[in-house]
Write an enzyme that holds these catalytic residues in place. Structure first.
Site, PDB file in Angstrom:
ATOM      1  N   SER A   1      51.894  50.747  33.048  1.00  0.00           N
ATOM      2  CA  SER A   1      52.104  49.881  33.993  1.00  0.00           C
ATOM      3  C   SER A   1      51.172  48.610  33.779  1.00  0.00           C
ATOM      4  O   SER A   1      51.675  47.539  34.108  1.00  0.00           O
ATOM      5  CB  SER A   1      52.553  50.056  35.405  1.00  0.00           C
ATOM      6  OG  SER A   1      50.965  50.506  35.896  1.00  0.00           O
TER       7      SER A   1
ATOM      8  N   HIS B   1      58.729  52.860  34.485  1.00  0.00           N
ATOM      9  CA  HIS B   1      58.638  51.708  33.907  1.00  0.00           C
ATOM     10  C   HIS B   1      59.739  51.496  32.851  1.00  0.00           C
ATOM     11  O   HIS B   1      59.353  50.662  31.826  1.00  0.00           O
ATOM     12  CB  HIS B   1      57.426  51.047  33.642  1.00  0.00           C
ATOM     13  CG  HIS B   1      56.620  50.623  35.041  1.00  0.00           C
ATOM     14  ND1 HIS B   1      56.783  49.498  35.758  1.00  0.00           N
ATOM     15  CD2 HIS B   1      55.551  51.288  35.698  1.00  0.00           C
ATOM     16  CE1 HIS B   1      56.028  49.505  36.608  1.00  0.00           C
ATOM     17  NE2 HIS B   1      55.420  50.756  36.679  1.00  0.00           N
TER      18      HIS B   1
ATOM     19  N   LYS C   1      62.603  50.939  41.026  1.00  0.00           N
ATOM     20  CA  LYS C   1      62.207  49.702  40.055  1.00  0.00           C
ATOM     21  C   LYS C   1      63.513  49.027  39.380  1.00  0.00           C
ATOM     22  O   LYS C   1      64.598  48.740  40.162  1.00  0.00           O
ATOM     23  CB  LYS C   1      61.317  50.329  39.270  1.00  0.00           C
ATOM     24  CG  LYS C   1      59.884  50.557  39.869  1.00  0.00           C
ATOM     25  CD  LYS C   1      58.797  51.026  39.039  1.00  0.00           C
ATOM     26  CE  LYS C   1      57.505  51.124  39.834  1.00  0.00           C
ATOM     27  NZ  LYS C   1      56.818  52.214  39.614  1.00  0.00           N
TER      28      LYS C   1
HETATM   29  C1  LIG Z   1      55.875  53.288  40.520  1.00  0.00           C
HETATM   30  C2  LIG Z   1      55.699  54.708  39.877  1.00  0.00           C
HETATM   31  C3  LIG Z   1      55.587  55.886  40.370  1.00  0.00           C
HETATM   32  C4  LIG Z   1      56.062  55.897  41.928  1.00  0.00           C
HETATM   33  O1  LIG Z   1      57.382  55.547  42.154  1.00  0.00           O
HETATM   34  P1  LIG Z   1      58.043  55.765  43.677  1.00  0.00           P
HETATM   35  O2  LIG Z   1      59.360  55.808  43.511  1.00  0.00           O
HETATM   36  O3  LIG Z   1      57.983  54.299  44.104  1.00  0.00           O
HETATM   37  O4  LIG Z   1      57.247  56.715  44.277  1.00  0.00           O
HETATM   38  C5  LIG Z   1      55.365  56.875  40.033  1.00  0.00           C
HETATM   39  N1  LIG Z   1      55.005  56.785  38.390  1.00  0.00           N
HETATM   40  C6  LIG Z   1      54.866  55.584  37.846  1.00  0.00           C
HETATM   41  C7  LIG Z   1      54.502  55.567  36.429  1.00  0.00           C
HETATM   42  C8  LIG Z   1      55.120  54.408  38.321  1.00  0.00           C
HETATM   43  O5  LIG Z   1      55.054  53.234  37.949  1.00  0.00           O
END
Ligand SMILES: *Cc1c(COP(=O)(O)O)cnc(C)c1O
Length: 400
Positions: A187, A215, A246
């Site tokens: 990210s 992502h 996301k």
């Molecule tokens: C955002 C993210 C998470 C966490 O996701 P949530 O559903 O908000 O708990 C886990 N791993 C990665 C790589 C992320 O970018």
């Protein structure tokens, strides 16, 4: 003997230390739904370039309508974990649909991807086994691995020679099962894991390959299935974890997809699944509608790819340095933490909402503005954003 007042004084010292180090995170309050433009509490509308709203589904009419419909047909909440009375037909449908979308046999829902990763390793692997993890993997993967008794190896970020070293060491140590685990997309840099090379290495060593697709799910690859599709190894990943929070709608919820027996064992033993409430029906119904949209058309992921290509080219033409790549995460390198903060603050005044990232989120001296594109942005908004970057960049002496 310390008392409550001492305890609170200690917390205040910790907060002050964060403040003194310039590490306090401030939460900006927005008063509108998530979208290409949002309004802040001072009433101004700004172009939003810092959400994970990759496909613009956070406020998509079809998604909102599906959430309303599920709220009406299946209620607000279930007041139960899945195995007592928290499983509705909708939950089973979404799990099957996620598995199909991702090219996996089955899937299991969690309250968050953080929980999917937190509850993944401990039920599946024990002391005799090996987990081999990229050094930049997400915090939830790191925590999940900590909760598991397996032996651990860590390889340098995206470094295939170092991954091979770990696989060889795990073999030499006589470990039973080996699981290599990586973020599909990282990210902070938008780096895309080399899943094709990783698959080949894992096959040579009889290792499983797992990927966190938070992502990536919904837009990476020609039909948006994820990094595995992008890298030509769709259907060849052993475990996929991901988020509904996301690109796939942006509410909340997570999942793990894998072979049938792996998912079944997680249902039996994964602690965040067993001991935490089921995902709300409105989110589940809306997520099914999201998969309908994405399986029906690639228009949104195509639009996102166009916006990404446009912005990456335009911001470089304007004189900014970015981390090269093709992901909608575009790190605009500023290097100096103070300058990054000033740039973000000035851009907000100019109507563009971005965030500066600096140590400890990224390495020292690697401060940046992380822009995230969305299918919801139109060309005029992206042009306006580049113009604002140029103005702020000149004012701060970053551009001539
Ligand atoms: C955002 C993210 C998470 C966490 O996701 P949530 O559903 O908000 O708990 C886990 N791993 C990665 C790589 C992320 O970018």
């Amino acid at each position: 003997m310390a008392n409550t007042a001492d305890f609170l004084a200690h917390q205040n010292q910790e907060l002050q230390a964060l403040q003194d180090a310039g590490l306090t995170k401030r939460e900006r309050i927005i008063t509108t739904p998530q979208g290409a433009r949002v309004r802040t509490t001072d009433g101004r509308e700004v172009i939003n370039l810092c959400a994970n709203n990759y496909l613009g589904l956070s406020s998509h009419p079809a998604v909102i309508a599906a959430a309303h419909a599920a709220l009406d047909s299946h209620g607000y909440g279930l007041s139960s974990v899945r195995f007592i009375c928290g499983t509705q037909d909708l939950h089973k449908t979404l799990e099957a649909r996620l598995a199909r979308f991702l090219g996996m046999e089955d899937a299991i829902l969690y309250a968050a991807a953080f929980d999917a990763n937190g509850g993944l390793f401990e039920p599946l692997l024990g002391e005799a086994d090996a987990i081999i993890s990229d050094e930049l993997n997400h915090a939830s993967i790191i925590d999940g691995i900590r909760l598991c008794k397996a032996q651990r190896w860590r390889y340098r970020h995206n470094d295939m020679a170092d991954l091979q070293r770990c696989l060889q060491e795990a073999d030499a140590a006589g470990t039973r099962f080996k699981l290599v685990f990586t973020d599909g997309v990282f990210s902070m840099d938008g780096t895309i894991a080399k899943l094709d090379e990783m698959r080949a290495l894992c096959d040579q060593h009889g290792a499983l390959l797992g990927v966190d697709e938070c992502h990536a799910s919904g837009f990476m690859g020609a039909t948006g299935r994820g990094t595995h599709e992008h890298r030509g190894v769709f259907g060849k990943i052993d475990i996929i974890t991901g988020t509904l929070g996301k690109a796939l709608g942006g509410a909340s919820g997570g999942f793990t997809a894998a072979r049938r027996e792996v998912v079944e064992l997680l249902r039996q033993r994964s602690r965040p699944y067993l001991f935490s409430n089921t995902v709300a029906p409105s989110i589940v119904g809306a997520s099914i509608a999201v998969l309908d949209l994405l399986e029906g058309s690639t228009a949104l992921r195509d639009r996102l790819a166009e916006n990404t290509a446009y912005f990456r080219a335009a911001i470089q033409r304007a004189g900014f340095e970015i981390k090269p790549g093709e992901h909608p995460i575009v790190p605009i390198m500023v290097y100096d933490a103070v300058v990054a903060q000033k740039l973000a603050a000035r851009l907000l005044e100019l109507g563009v909402y971005v965030v500066g990232f600096f140590f400890p989120v990224v390495p020292k001296g690697q401060a940046r503005i992380r822009v995230q594109l969305s299918a919801a942005h139109d060309r005029a908004q992206l042009e306006a954003a580049v113009t604002a970057f140029v103005q702020a960049g000149r004012e701060l002496g970053l551009l001539k």
